[in-house]
Enzyme design. Structure first.
Site, mmCIF file in Angstrom:
data_model
loop_
_atom_site.group_PDB
_atom_site.id
_atom_site.type_symbol
_atom_site.label_atom_id
_atom_site.label_comp_id
_atom_site.label_asym_id
_atom_site.label_seq_id
_atom_site.Cartn_x
_atom_site.Cartn_y
_atom_site.Cartn_z
ATOM 1 N N GLY A 89 46.175 36.445 41.897
ATOM 2 C CA GLY A 89 44.768 36.788 42.035
ATOM 3 C C GLY A 89 44.451 37.888 41.041
ATOM 4 O O GLY A 89 45.328 38.387 40.332
ATOM 5 N N GLY A 91 44.491 41.061 39.863
ATOM 6 C CA GLY A 91 45.200 42.259 40.284
ATOM 7 C C GLY A 91 44.801 43.515 39.544
ATOM 8 O O GLY A 91 45.069 44.628 40.012
ATOM 9 N N LYS A 129 39.361 43.893 32.701
ATOM 10 C CA LYS A 129 40.818 44.023 32.660
ATOM 11 C C LYS A 129 41.124 45.522 32.643
ATOM 12 O O LYS A 129 40.651 46.241 31.759
ATOM 13 C CB LYS A 129 41.366 43.345 31.400
ATOM 14 N N ASP A 141 49.375 49.285 39.197
ATOM 15 C CA ASP A 141 48.363 50.344 39.161
ATOM 16 C C ASP A 141 46.969 49.838 38.815
ATOM 17 O O ASP A 141 45.997 50.585 38.863
ATOM 18 C CB ASP A 141 48.772 51.465 38.200
ATOM 19 N N GLY A 142 46.853 48.546 38.468
ATOM 20 C CA GLY A 142 45.536 47.979 38.181
ATOM 21 C C GLY A 142 44.931 48.446 36.877
ATOM 22 O O GLY A 142 43.737 48.240 36.634
ATOM 23 N N ARG A 202 40.138 29.166 36.933
ATOM 24 C CA ARG A 202 41.411 28.764 36.351
ATOM 25 C C ARG A 202 41.942 27.479 36.991
ATOM 26 O O ARG A 202 41.517 27.104 38.081
ATOM 27 C CB ARG A 202 42.441 29.883 36.540
ATOM 28 N N ASP A 269 47.450 30.088 35.518
ATOM 29 C CA ASP A 269 46.385 31.042 35.813
ATOM 30 C C ASP A 269 45.764 31.602 34.538
ATOM 31 O O ASP A 269 44.825 32.404 34.610
ATOM 32 C CB ASP A 269 46.894 32.185 36.696
ATOM 33 N N ASP A 279 42.424 36.173 28.014
ATOM 34 C CA ASP A 279 43.510 36.992 28.558
ATOM 35 C C ASP A 279 44.677 37.066 27.580
ATOM 36 O O ASP A 279 45.720 36.453 27.781
ATOM 37 C CB ASP A 279 43.960 36.476 29.921
#
Length: 484
Positions: A89, A91, A129, A141-142, A202, A269, A279
């Site tokens: 997912g 993240g 992102k 930590d995202g 996706r 994904d 990405d």
């Protein structure tokens, strides 16, 4: 003014409800220093009129844009290096907004949809992102490193210039945190990136619904994506929807190959229903023809090597087809998947013609040109870099004197070259006036090889010198304009 009259909010994914995503909040960053804003992309969605303070408010602190309900972390699963992962997912990102591509002037809300629910003008996502932790962060930590953000801007700009369907780096803001990473010197600087993309739905979004045996969710996703992204397909035609995704994916893969690009991580994904590249992690451009060239240091088996990208995308498409079996018969889905190979070859021929700046002469002649171009690159080895060949011979016979008198002139001889030149000269130049652009007077093309990427980052890291980065973006855009 905060937004222009051309700004048209259309938050359609949010209509799917909480089963498909989670409402989240962005991290509170200690600082927000604007490093890159893509006004060219912003003008396509009516956001170029934001001043820098407004820009930072929306893309650094993520105050919702007008008409947007707030961020949502999308749910999905995926095969990662062909191992299924049900703990995925968004993240370290989220879908921040959806907007319509803007024609001149704004339209009334009642005019925004055509029959079948598809918006007039493409529906575009503003996705993030590095915007902080979500329910899918899995202990991470995202965050995003500033170096990772710089690399994504460079990849997206270069691919756009080369005619590859790609998301566009929209904004890059440095966020003032010191991040620890195991694969680069730490602590390292942090950033938050926003990308403008046609869709973030996706293959793995469908896989998640299928994993839970939720035919109703798969059906809802198909209809949502069909109506918004492939409206030519009739409602309820699941195989027709898959055919469109296959065709778009074949075009994307062919354009990657013609650009000499290696995505690096072609997990399910990281592939979407619109056939748009997005990405960018461990990407690379080929220095020269090398089928086994990989982008990711952790791709030990070469699963996603340059020449294996068509295989990887087709494998991912079969996983999408498997998810769609919950709502469609196997035979028409298989037929749709079997269209990938022929579509890829057609698209590869077209992509190489585009890279060489010549017109189609028919399937046999176009295939001959594709084959001889690859043969010349193969024979040239490390002496003949990928991008310079297309620069030297752009426009076909109209570039003969330029190519033969240039820095690689001595490489252009022998039987393999003669076959290439014969195949190339069969084709008429496509818009030969493009050769008048100063880009084609330069002996070398714009490339995006790893040494230059590292040098651009080193200037930022050591001296906070953004000049080389900004110059590179300008040169890439100029090269893209010359080709167009």
């Amino acid at each position: 003014m905060p937004v222009s009259a051309a700004y048209r909010p259309e938050p359609r994914f949010f209509d799917l409800g909480e089963a498909y995503g989670d409402a989240v909040h962005a991290a509170a960053f200690p600082q927000t220093r604007l490093r890159f804003r893509n006004d060219r992309a912003a003008a396509t969605v009516g956001l170029e009129t934001l001043d820098d303070a407004e820009w930072i408010a929306h893309f650094g602190r993520f105050e919702p844009l007008p008409g947007q309900p707030g961020p949502v972390a999308m749910r999905y699963h995926g095969h990662q290096f062909r191992t299924y992962n049900s703990d995925l997912g968004d993240g370290r990102g989220f879908l921040a907004a959806q907007v319509l591509e803007a024609p001149v002037g704004a339209r009334a809300a009642s005019d925004r949809l055509v029959s079948g629910g598809a918006p007039q003008g493409r529906l575009l996502d503003l996705g993030t992102k590095g915007s902080g932790q979500t329910p899918w962060s899995r202990g991470g930590d995202g965050r995003l490193t500033l170096k990772g953000g710089v690399r994504e801007v460079l990849a997206a700009e270069m691919l756009e210039a080369l005619g590859v369907p790609t998301s566009r780096a929209f904004s890059l803001i440095e966020t003032g945190e010191a991040l620890e990473r195991g694969d680069e010197p730490s602590p390292t600087r942090s950033a938050v990136l926003v990308r403008l993309s046609h869709s973030h739905i996706r293959f793995g979004t469908f896989q998640r619904a299928a994993y839970f045996g939720r035919a109703d969710m798969v059906e809802t996703l198909v209809e949502h994506a069909r109506a918004l992204y492939h409206p030519r397909v009739a409602a309820g035609d699941v195989a027709g929807f898959l055919r469109e995704v296959v065709a778009a994916s074949a075009r994307l893969t062919a354009r990657w190959v013609a650009a000499g690009f290696v995505h690096g991580v072609l997990n399910t994904d990281n592939l979407n229903v619109t056939g748009e590249s997005f990405d960018y992690g461990p990407w690379r451009f080929l220095p020269w023809y090398e089928p086994g060239f990989t982008a990711a240091y952790f791709d030990q088996t070469g699963l996603y090597a340059f020449a294996r990208q068509p295989e990887a995308v087709f494998w991912a498409l079969t996983q999408l087809g498997g998810a769609l079996k919950l709502v469609a018969e196997v035979e028409p889905l298989t037929e749709a998947l079997n269209g990938f190979g022929p579509a890829y070859i057609r698209e590869l021929r077209a992509a190489f013609l585009d890279r060489l700046g010549v017109s189609s002469l028919g399937e046999a002649a176009d295939q001959r040109l594709l084959d001889t171009t690859l043969a010349l690159l193969r024979e040239g080895g490390e002496a003949l870099r990928w991008e310079p060949l297309f620069h030297d011979w752009f426009g076909g016979f109209a570039s003969s004197a330029r190519a033969l008198g240039g820095p690689r002139g001595k490489l252009y001889q022998g039987e393999t070259f003669d076959a290439f030149r014969f195949a190339l000269f069969e084709h008429e130049p496509d818009r030969p006036d493009r050769l008048e652009h100063p880009v084609f007077a330069a002996p070398e093309p714009e490339e995006m090889l790893i040494d230059e990427v590292e040098a651009i980052w080193a200037a930022i890291d050591a001296r906070d010198d953004w000049g080389p980065f900004e110059d590179k973006v300008r040169r890439i855009r100029t090269a893209g304009e010359a080709r167009r």
